[in-house]
Design a protein around this motif. Structure first.
Motif, short mmCIF file in Angstrom:
data_model
loop_
_atom_site.label_atom_id
_atom_site.label_comp_id
_atom_site.label_asym_id
_atom_site.label_seq_id
_atom_site.Cartn_x
_atom_site.Cartn_y
_atom_site.Cartn_z
N ALA A 27 -55.70 -16.92 24.83
CA ALA A 27 -56.20 -16.31 26.06
C ALA A 27 -56.22 -14.79 25.94
O ALA A 27 -57.17 -14.12 26.37
CB ALA A 27 -55.33 -16.74 27.24
N TYR A 28 -55.18 -14.23 25.32
CA TYR A 28 -55.12 -12.78 25.13
C TYR A 28 -56.27 -12.32 24.23
O TYR A 28 -56.92 -11.30 24.50
CB TYR A 28 -53.77 -12.40 24.52
N ALA A 29 -56.52 -13.06 23.14
CA ALA A 29 -57.61 -12.69 22.23
C ALA A 29 -58.96 -12.70 22.95
O ALA A 29 -59.81 -11.83 22.72
CB ALA A 29 -57.62 -13.63 21.03
N ALA A 30 -59.14 -13.67 23.86
CA ALA A 30 -60.39 -13.73 24.63
C ALA A 30 -60.53 -12.51 25.54
O ALA A 30 -61.63 -11.94 25.67
CB ALA A 30 -60.44 -15.02 25.45
N LEU A 31 -59.44 -12.08 26.16
CA LEU A 31 -59.47 -10.88 27.00
C LEU A 31 -59.79 -9.64 26.18
O LEU A 31 -60.54 -8.76 26.61
CB LEU A 31 -58.13 -10.70 27.72
N ARG A 32 -59.25 -9.56 24.98
CA ARG A 32 -59.54 -8.41 24.11
C ARG A 32 -61.02 -8.39 23.74
O ARG A 32 -61.66 -7.32 23.74
CB ARG A 32 -58.69 -8.47 22.84
N ARG A 33 -61.57 -9.55 23.44
CA ARG A 33 -62.99 -9.61 23.09
C ARG A 33 -63.86 -9.20 24.27
O ARG A 33 -64.92 -8.57 24.09
CB ARG A 33 -63.38 -11.02 22.63
N ALA A 34 -63.43 -9.54 25.48
CA ALA A 34 -64.20 -9.18 26.68
C ALA A 34 -64.12 -7.69 26.98
O ALA A 34 -64.95 -7.16 27.73
CB ALA A 34 -63.71 -10.00 27.87
N GLY A 35 -63.10 -7.02 26.43
CA GLY A 35 -62.99 -5.58 26.60
C GLY A 35 -62.60 -5.15 27.99
O GLY A 35 -62.92 -4.02 28.41
N THR A 36 -61.85 -6.00 28.73
CA THR A 36 -61.55 -5.69 30.13
C THR A 36 -60.12 -5.20 30.37
O THR A 36 -59.80 -4.80 31.49
CB THR A 36 -61.77 -6.95 31.00
N ILE A 37 -59.27 -5.21 29.35
CA ILE A 37 -57.85 -4.92 29.61
C ILE A 37 -57.37 -3.67 28.90
O ILE A 37 -56.16 -3.41 28.82
CB ILE A 37 -56.97 -6.12 29.22
N GLY A 38 -58.27 -2.86 28.41
CA GLY A 38 -57.89 -1.59 27.82
C GLY A 38 -56.93 -1.74 26.65
O GLY A 38 -57.12 -2.57 25.77
N ASP A 39 -55.88 -0.94 26.69
CA ASP A 39 -54.95 -0.88 25.55
C ASP A 39 -53.74 -1.80 25.71
O ASP A 39 -52.74 -1.65 25.01
CB ASP A 39 -54.47 0.56 25.35
N CYS A 40 -53.79 -2.74 26.65
CA CYS A 40 -52.63 -3.62 26.87
C CYS A 40 -52.37 -4.48 25.63
O CYS A 40 -53.28 -5.11 25.08
CB CYS A 40 -52.89 -4.53 28.07
N ARG A 41 -51.12 -4.50 25.18
CA ARG A 41 -50.73 -5.25 23.99
C ARG A 41 -50.00 -6.54 24.40
O ARG A 41 -49.69 -6.74 25.57
CB ARG A 41 -49.85 -4.38 23.09
N LEU A 42 -49.69 -7.37 23.42
CA LEU A 42 -48.94 -8.60 23.64
C LEU A 42 -47.67 -8.52 22.82
O LEU A 42 -47.71 -8.32 21.60
CB LEU A 42 -49.77 -9.82 23.23
#
Length: 397
Positions: A237-252
């Motif tokens: 789910a995190y990887a999908a959010l990163r691909r969408a480019g909607t969460i800025g620099d938030c890391r896991l």
């Protein structure tokens, strides 16, 4: 006429290598009993053979006139072979010889020796082995019981403490335990440990010690068995959010001691193209955990096997929480956390996006979470347990 004080033996188990959730539950419940009950008499009891001195030091040692400890050096294998399997009352007649008591409570769950001179109690945190059988078995009450020993302890005890309504229902469903034999007393949250950390110096110290980024969502172990965290689904789910480019620099950030499964997760992060955005902390000391929670943007734990209680410590730290919609979890945090079906990656992705992109909703959840956690302090929970002992003691006498 004033009731006679009740004598209670609390059998406290011990995880050999490191403290786990049940060990902290025992510590916290004992502290709660010390706080609320100065009248009844308690003996904290256990037995183990190897590394006796080291293990004894790790057991609870409350400083209170009505609390004593007895941690015997005795082989557990002998108790298993003679007492648990053959019914020879080794614990009552040998390890507790000469001690009178009204109630014997296996506080940490698990084994129940043969005790004939007192009321017996066993705590049940869940019935995962029956509700979620291994090897793809169905949770069918008519099938062969997965854990005959645990069933025998439940059947033999005078009273069962279930830590949530779902656990009570499972005991009735799978073990056919009469409802009147089960008392629901939930686990609590240690508000002295888990609370909002406002001190900026402390926050900077913890951030530096564990290499925490400025903005992160966190996953907390243990990572075995995998269904406890379902961290692979969180990672996808995190990887999908990163691909969408909607969460800025938030890391896991993966919090907790490394193991083979965590290393496999990091390998998956590499395959998904987000390894550079993922980090680990290693083991986090209990005294630092509240700050690690509080520095995060949210905790993601869409578990398949947790029962009542998990998540209260997250709420007590004022942190957004994403978890599963299992009945036991909903008892704890329903209506206050984001709840999803375990391993539903799109639902986890949406919840993570809400946590990161809807600050007003997070603030609302924070206030509700702090109020919810306050209702489950261990002094409140322990008071209910002390009342149970008094009732059972009156029946025993």
């Amino acid at each position: 006429m004033k009731a006679v004080p009740v004598s209670v033996v609390l059998e406290c188990g011990l995880n050999a290598d490191f403290k786990r959730g049940i060990d902290y539950y025992v510590d916290n419940m004992v502290d709660g009993l010390v706080e609320v009950d100065q009248r009844n008499r308690y003996l904290l009891f256990s037995f183990f053979f190897r590394e006796h001195a080291r293990k004894s030091a790790r057991m609870p040692h409350p400083v209170a006139p009505n609390f004593k400890t007895l941690y015997r050096r005795f082989p557990e294998s002998l108790v298993t072979a003679l007492d648990l399997e053959r019914g020879v009352p080794v614990v009552e007649k040998a390890l507790l010889r000469g001690r009178r008591f009204d109630v014997y409570h296996a506080l940490s769950g698990g084994r129940l020796p043969h005790v004939r001179g007192a009321k017996t109690v066993v705590t049940f945190f869940d019935l995962v082995v029956e509700a979620h059988p291994l090897a793809g078995g169905r949770p069918d009450p008519g099938r062969v019981i997965s854990d005959p020993d645990t069933y025998e302890y439940a059947r033999r005890a005078d009273c069962l403490v279930a830590t949530g309504d779902q656990t009570k229902k499972d005991l009735m469903r799978f073990y056919a335990i009469p409802e009147e034999k089960i008392v629901v007393i939930p686990t609590g949250v240690n508000l002295k440990v888990f609370h909002e950390v406002a001190d900026e110096g402390e926050r900077r110290r913890v951030r530096a010690r564990y290499g925490l980024p400025e903005r992160y969502l966190m996953v907390i172990g243990p990572y075995v068995p995998p269904q406890r965290t379902n961290a692979e689904s969180t990672l996808r789910a995190y990887a999908a959010l990163r691909r969408a480019g909607t969460i800025g620099d938030c890391r896991l950030v993966f919090v907790g001691a490394e193991n083979d499964h965590l290393r496999k997760l990091l390998g998956l992060a590499e395959d998904l193209g987000v390894r550079a955005q993922c980090s680990t902390t290693g083991y986090v000391a209990l005294e630092d955990l509240a700050a690690v929670y509080g520095l995060s943007s949210g905790v993601v734990h869409p578990t398949s096997i947790e029962g009542f209680g998990y998540g209260l410590e997250v709420l007590a730290c004022g942190v957004p929480f994403i978890t599963s919609n299992l009945p036991g979890v909903l008892e704890s945090v329903g209506g206050i956390a984001w709840t999803v079906t375990p391993n539903d990656v799109p639902a986890i992705e949406k919840a993570m996006g809400d946590v990161l992109l809807k600050p007003e909703l997070c603030r609302e959840m924070r206030e509700k979470g702090l109020a919810r956690a306050a209702k489950y302090s261990y002094s409140v929970v322990a008071g209910r347990l002390a009342s149970l002992y008094e009732r059972l003691g009156a029946e025993a006498n």
